[in-house]
Design a protein around this motif. Structure first.
Motif, PDB file in Angstrom:
ATOM      1  N   ASP A  50       0.965  -1.279  -0.182  1.00  0.00           N
ATOM      2  CA  ASP A  50      -0.018   0.027   0.032  1.00  0.00           C
ATOM      3  C   ASP A  50       0.837   1.267  -0.025  1.00  0.00           C
ATOM      4  OD1 ASP A  50      -2.496  -1.452   2.216  1.00  0.00           O
ATOM      5  OD2 ASP A  50      -2.134  -1.500  -0.177  1.00  0.00           O
ATOM      6  N   GLU A  51       1.991   1.339   0.884  1.00  0.00           N
ATOM      7  CA  GLU A  51       2.786   2.328   0.924  1.00  0.00           C
ATOM      8  C   GLU A  51       3.503   2.451  -0.422  1.00  0.00           C
ATOM      9  OE1 GLU A  51       4.440   2.798   5.388  1.00  0.00           O
ATOM     10  OE2 GLU A  51       4.857   0.909   4.374  1.00  0.00           O
ATOM     11  N   LYS A  52       3.721   1.445  -1.022  1.00  0.00           N
ATOM     12  CA  LYS A  52       4.577   1.324  -2.286  1.00  0.00           C
ATOM     13  C   LYS A  52       3.974   2.053  -3.466  1.00  0.00           C
ATOM     14  CE  LYS A  52       5.011  -2.235  -5.127  1.00  0.00           C
ATOM     15  NZ  LYS A  52       5.596  -3.341  -5.514  1.00  0.00           N
ATOM     16  N   THR A  53       2.514   1.709  -3.387  1.00  0.00           N
ATOM     17  CA  THR A  53       1.756   2.157  -4.756  1.00  0.00           C
ATOM     18  C   THR A  53       0.957   3.371  -4.513  1.00  0.00           C
ATOM     19  OG1 THR A  53      -0.048   0.881  -3.895  1.00  0.00           O
ATOM     20  CG2 THR A  53       1.386  -0.235  -5.290  1.00  0.00           C
ATOM     21  N   ALA A  54       1.029   4.086  -3.286  1.00  0.00           N
ATOM     22  CA  ALA A  54       0.424   5.174  -2.807  1.00  0.00           C
ATOM     23  C   ALA A  54       0.941   6.305  -3.733  1.00  0.00           C
ATOM     24  CB  ALA A  54       0.449   5.490  -1.282  1.00  0.00           C
ATOM     25  N   PRO A  55       0.144   6.988  -4.370  1.00  0.00           N
ATOM     26  CA  PRO A  55       0.405   8.215  -5.101  1.00  0.00           C
ATOM     27  C   PRO A  55       1.062   9.215  -4.363  1.00  0.00           C
ATOM     28  CG  PRO A  55      -1.912   8.411  -4.845  1.00  0.00           C
ATOM     29  CD  PRO A  55      -1.331   7.101  -4.270  1.00  0.00           C
ATOM     30  N   ALA A  56       2.175  10.052  -4.557  1.00  0.00           N
ATOM     31  CA  ALA A  56       2.867  10.951  -3.792  1.00  0.00           C
ATOM     32  C   ALA A  56       1.860  12.215  -3.607  1.00  0.00           C
ATOM     33  CB  ALA A  56       3.783  11.574  -4.702  1.00  0.00           C
ATOM     34  N   PRO A  57       1.783  12.906  -2.531  1.00  0.00           N
ATOM     35  CA  PRO A  57       0.635  13.965  -2.265  1.00  0.00           C
ATOM     36  C   PRO A  57       0.924  15.122  -3.316  1.00  0.00           C
ATOM     37  CG  PRO A  57       2.710  13.880  -0.561  1.00  0.00           C
ATOM     38  CD  PRO A  57       2.540  12.616  -1.421  1.00  0.00           C
ATOM     39  N   THR A  58      -0.049  15.606  -3.694  1.00  0.00           N
ATOM     40  CA  THR A  58      -0.122  16.672  -4.597  1.00  0.00           C
ATOM     41  C   THR A  58       0.009  18.123  -3.768  1.00  0.00           C
ATOM     42  OG1 THR A  58      -1.359  15.687  -6.153  1.00  0.00           O
ATOM     43  CG2 THR A  58      -1.208  17.982  -6.477  1.00  0.00           C
ATOM     44  N   PRO A  59       1.046  18.959  -4.096  1.00  0.00           N
ATOM     45  CA  PRO A  59       1.096  20.234  -3.204  1.00  0.00           C
ATOM     46  C   PRO A  59      -0.354  21.014  -3.462  1.00  0.00           C
ATOM     47  CG  PRO A  59       2.747  20.187  -5.009  1.00  0.00           C
ATOM     48  CD  PRO A  59       2.234  18.983  -5.009  1.00  0.00           C
ATOM     49  N   GLU A  60      -0.644  21.835  -2.531  1.00  0.00           N
ATOM     50  CA  GLU A  60      -1.610  22.834  -2.609  1.00  0.00           C
ATOM     51  C   GLU A  60      -1.039  24.006  -3.138  1.00  0.00           C
ATOM     52  OE1 GLU A  60      -4.908  22.181  -2.271  1.00  0.00           O
ATOM     53  OE2 GLU A  60      -4.352  20.251  -1.391  1.00  0.00           O
ATOM     54  N   LEU A  61      -1.758  24.284  -4.437  1.00  0.00           N
ATOM     55  CA  LEU A  61      -1.111  25.438  -5.105  1.00  0.00           C
ATOM     56  C   LEU A  61      -2.227  26.178  -5.429  1.00  0.00           C
ATOM     57  CD1 LEU A  61       0.890  23.721  -8.050  1.00  0.00           C
ATOM     58  CD2 LEU A  61       1.669  24.683  -5.885  1.00  0.00           C
ATOM     59  N   THR A  62      -2.194  27.888  -5.261  1.00  0.00           N
ATOM     60  CA  THR A  62      -3.038  28.762  -5.618  1.00  0.00           C
ATOM     61  C   THR A  62      -3.197  28.850  -7.181  1.00  0.00           C
ATOM     62  OG1 THR A  62      -1.376  30.447  -6.130  1.00  0.00           O
ATOM     63  CG2 THR A  62      -2.038  29.980  -3.907  1.00  0.00           C
ATOM     64  N   ALA A  63      -4.272  29.643  -7.646  1.00  0.00           N
ATOM     65  CA  ALA A  63      -4.499  29.691  -8.755  1.00  0.00           C
ATOM     66  C   ALA A  63      -3.532  30.121  -9.821  1.00  0.00           C
ATOM     67  CB  ALA A  63      -5.865  30.139  -9.074  1.00  0.00           C
ATOM     68  N   GLU A  64      -2.714  31.188  -9.219  1.00  0.00           N
ATOM     69  CA  GLU A  64      -1.748  31.839  -9.785  1.00  0.00           C
ATOM     70  C   GLU A  64      -0.583  30.819 -10.092  1.00  0.00           C
ATOM     71  OE1 GLU A  64      -1.381  35.273  -7.525  1.00  0.00           O
ATOM     72  OE2 GLU A  64      -1.930  36.477  -9.292  1.00  0.00           O
ATOM     73  N   GLU A  65      -0.230  30.183  -8.843  1.00  0.00           N
ATOM     74  CA  GLU A  65       0.958  29.112  -9.123  1.00  0.00           C
ATOM     75  C   GLU A  65       0.563  28.092 -10.181  1.00  0.00           C
ATOM     76  OE1 GLU A  65       2.549  29.420  -4.495  1.00  0.00           O
ATOM     77  OE2 GLU A  65       0.939  27.738  -5.053  1.00  0.00           O
ATOM     78  N   ARG A  66      -0.600  27.663 -10.033  1.00  0.00           N
ATOM     79  CA  ARG A  66      -1.047  26.530 -11.255  1.00  0.00           C
ATOM     80  C   ARG A  66      -1.004  27.148 -12.463  1.00  0.00           C
ATOM     81  NH1 ARG A  66      -5.157  25.289  -7.433  1.00  0.00           N
ATOM     82  NH2 ARG A  66      -6.824  26.349  -8.497  1.00  0.00           N
ATOM     83  N   GLU A  67      -1.163  28.440 -12.704  1.00  0.00           N
ATOM     84  CA  GLU A  67      -1.082  29.164 -14.110  1.00  0.00           C
ATOM     85  C   GLU A  67       0.528  29.254 -14.614  1.00  0.00           C
ATOM     86  OE1 GLU A  67      -1.739  33.566 -16.056  1.00  0.00           O
ATOM     87  OE2 GLU A  67      -2.670  32.849 -14.351  1.00  0.00           O
ATOM     88  N   VAL A  68       1.168  29.562 -13.676  1.00  0.00           N
ATOM     89  CA  VAL A  68       2.718  29.432 -14.051  1.00  0.00           C
ATOM     90  C   VAL A  68       3.390  28.073 -13.916  1.00  0.00           C
ATOM     91  CG1 VAL A  68       4.926  30.159 -12.902  1.00  0.00           C
ATOM     92  CG2 VAL A  68       3.177  31.740 -12.471  1.00  0.00           C
ATOM     93  N   LEU A  69       2.777  27.176 -13.283  1.00  0.00           N
ATOM     94  CA  LEU A  69       3.159  25.830 -13.478  1.00  0.00           C
ATOM     95  C   LEU A  69       2.853  25.222 -14.988  1.00  0.00           C
ATOM     96  CD1 LEU A  69       4.631  23.247 -12.073  1.00  0.00           C
ATOM     97  CD2 LEU A  69       2.420  22.768 -11.393  1.00  0.00           C
ATOM     98  N   SER A  70       1.553  25.690 -15.304  1.00  0.00           N
ATOM     99  CA  SER A  70       1.378  25.273 -16.425  1.00  0.00           C
ATOM    100  C   SER A  70       1.931  25.602 -17.904  1.00  0.00           C
ATOM    101  CB  SER A  70      -0.111  25.674 -17.152  1.00  0.00           C
ATOM    102  OG  SER A  70      -0.102  27.089 -17.324  1.00  0.00           O
ATOM    103  N   LEU A  71       2.945  26.618 -17.514  1.00  0.00           N
ATOM    104  CA  LEU A  71       3.970  27.121 -18.590  1.00  0.00           C
ATOM    105  C   LEU A  71       5.073  26.193 -18.591  1.00  0.00           C
ATOM    106  CD1 LEU A  71       3.760  31.028 -17.592  1.00  0.00           C
ATOM    107  CD2 LEU A  71       2.266  29.748 -19.541  1.00  0.00           C
ATOM    108  N   LEU A  72       5.304  25.611 -17.666  1.00  0.00           N
ATOM    109  CA  LEU A  72       6.714  24.427 -17.827  1.00  0.00           C
ATOM    110  C   LEU A  72       6.116  23.406 -18.597  1.00  0.00           C
ATOM    111  CD1 LEU A  72       8.096  25.449 -14.307  1.00  0.00           C
ATOM    112  CD2 LEU A  72       8.981  25.927 -16.460  1.00  0.00           C
ATOM    113  N   GLY A  73       6.862  22.808 -19.436  1.00  0.00           N
ATOM    114  CA  GLY A  73       6.352  21.501 -20.125  1.00  0.00           C
ATOM    115  C   GLY A  73       7.460  20.723 -19.915  1.00  0.00           C
ATOM    116  N   ASP A  74       8.106  19.963 -20.879  1.00  0.00           N
ATOM    117  CA  ASP A  74       8.959  19.024 -20.602  1.00  0.00           C
ATOM    118  C   ASP A  74      10.475  19.440 -20.540  1.00  0.00           C
ATOM    119  OD1 ASP A  74       7.495  16.773 -20.817  1.00  0.00           O
ATOM    120  OD2 ASP A  74       7.436  16.496 -22.928  1.00  0.00           O
TER     121      ASP A  74
END
Length: 365
Positions: free
Chosen positions: A297-321
């Motif tokens: 269960d621990e091995k397959t548990a997904p990593a926690p997703t950090p809580e981001l603000t709307a502005e942070e998510r917008e900036v994050l979306s600008l970063l690709g590969d």
């Protein structure tokens, strides 16, 4: 280990495979030196001059000097007939009879995984080194083996140090020196944190830069598996993969983009069925049948997703590969330097992005 073991490796005209052959015939170095020249020439089919040299114990004075060198520099010589010699390495047909070791010899008999690749590592390759090694921390007694060269090798050693995993550097030069010298501080950290440096070369070896391919066979032979992180169409890491395949060890490689020169070699290994495609440390563990210390269960548990603000998510979306510079992000986001810097700092603290040299940023997960 006896002085005879070192002396055996110093006999002119014998070579690595000649030493292995004699050990197969006589069992130990002591038995070899106890034999007569006629017996050596007859039973082992040695050339008469080599047989006479062994019977006369001509290499023993040089072996005594080598042993003094080891004592002076804190080097441990280990013979293939010693119990502490790594069992996997002894299985290959051209194993080195004597290993010279600085550091913890015991790690050589743990779960060794070789990780190799190009000296011209890309950002993608750097990220692979860090993520794969970090994932290995859940495997008990795992050890990362590489060659301390520029690029992928030293990136894997550093990633192992950061993750608290013992790491072993196989050198193409005699100890206690480190080549390249720029990696001496990394080598010292490896020893201090429970790892080791090893070489098959005695201190009187002539340095002609011809030992790298021979060194690669030891990297492959020490380990149950070899991971080629990045490789162009040719290079030393592909030679290591070839050795590993010849020794019936598992060869693995993460895929890269077909247009990237650094992925030509790894993609060819996968396409030609010379390497298994891996995406994570979980794939490595599955292929080598190594269990994780954590529960399923621990091995397959997904990593926690950090809580981001709307502005942070917008900036994050600008970063690709690929990483982007701060100037590029300012232009793409329409924000000024001060506002964007605050958002990037928040993303870094949330471990959503990380800053790279040259004021560049990339996604962290």
């Amino acid at each position: 280990m006896a002085i005879d073991d070192i002396a055996l490796t110093l006999v002119p005209g014998l070579g690595v495979k000649g030493v292995v052959h004699l050990l197969e015939v006589f069992g130990t170095a002591q038995a070899i030196f106890a034999a007569s020249a006629d017996e050596l020439a007859g039973r082992a089919e040695l050339r008469p001059d080599v047989a006479r040299s062994i019977a006369a114990r001509k290499s023993h004075p040089e072996a005594e000097r080598e042993l003094r060198h080891c004592r002076r520099h804190g080097i441990t010589p280990l013979a293939s007939t010693d119990d502490a010699y790594p069992a996997l390495l002894r299985e290959i047909p051209d194993y080195p009879h004597v290993l010279y070791i600085k550091g913890n010899a015991e790690v050589l008999s743990q779960r060794c995984l070789s990780m190799v690749g190009t000296r011209r590592i890309s950002t993608y390759g750097q990220r692979l080194c860090e993520e794969l090694v970090r994932g290995l921390t859940r495997i008990p007694q795992v050890v990362v083996v590489s060659g301390l060269a520029f690029g992928v090798d030293v990136a894997c050693h550093r990633a192992a140090l950061a993750a608290g995993i013992p790491t072993v550097g196989v050198l193409a030069n005699p100890l206690p020196d480190v080549t390249p010298a720029q990696h001496t501080s990394v080598a010292l950290d490896m020893i201090e944190r429970g790892g080791a440096l090893i070489s098959e070369l005695h201190s009187q070896s002539k340095q002609r830069g011809t030992f790298y391919l021979a060194r690669n066979r030891i990297i492959a032979g020490l380990s149950a598996g070899t991971v080629v992180i990045e490789s162009p169409a040719s290079g030393g890491s592909l030679a290591t993969a070839h050795y590993a395949d010849g020794y019936d060890r598992t060869v693995m490689a993460p895929p890269g983009r077909t247009t990237d020169a650094n992925s030509f070699g790894t993609n060819s290994l996968i396409r030609n069925r010379k390497a298994l495609l891996i995406r994570s440390a979980d794939d490595i563990a599955e292929e080598l049948q190594w269990e994780f210390a954590l529960s399923r269960d621990e091995k397959t548990a997904p990593a926690p997703t950090p809580e981001l603000t709307a502005e942070e998510r917008e900036v994050l979306s600008l970063l690709g590969d690929e990483p982007r510079t701060l100037a590029e992000l300012i232009a793409a986001s329409g924000r000024d330097y001060a506002a964007l810097s605050v958002l990037l700092m928040g993303l870094e603290l949330s471990q959503a992005v990380r800053q790279l040299p040259g004021n560049r940023y990339e996604r962290f997960r």
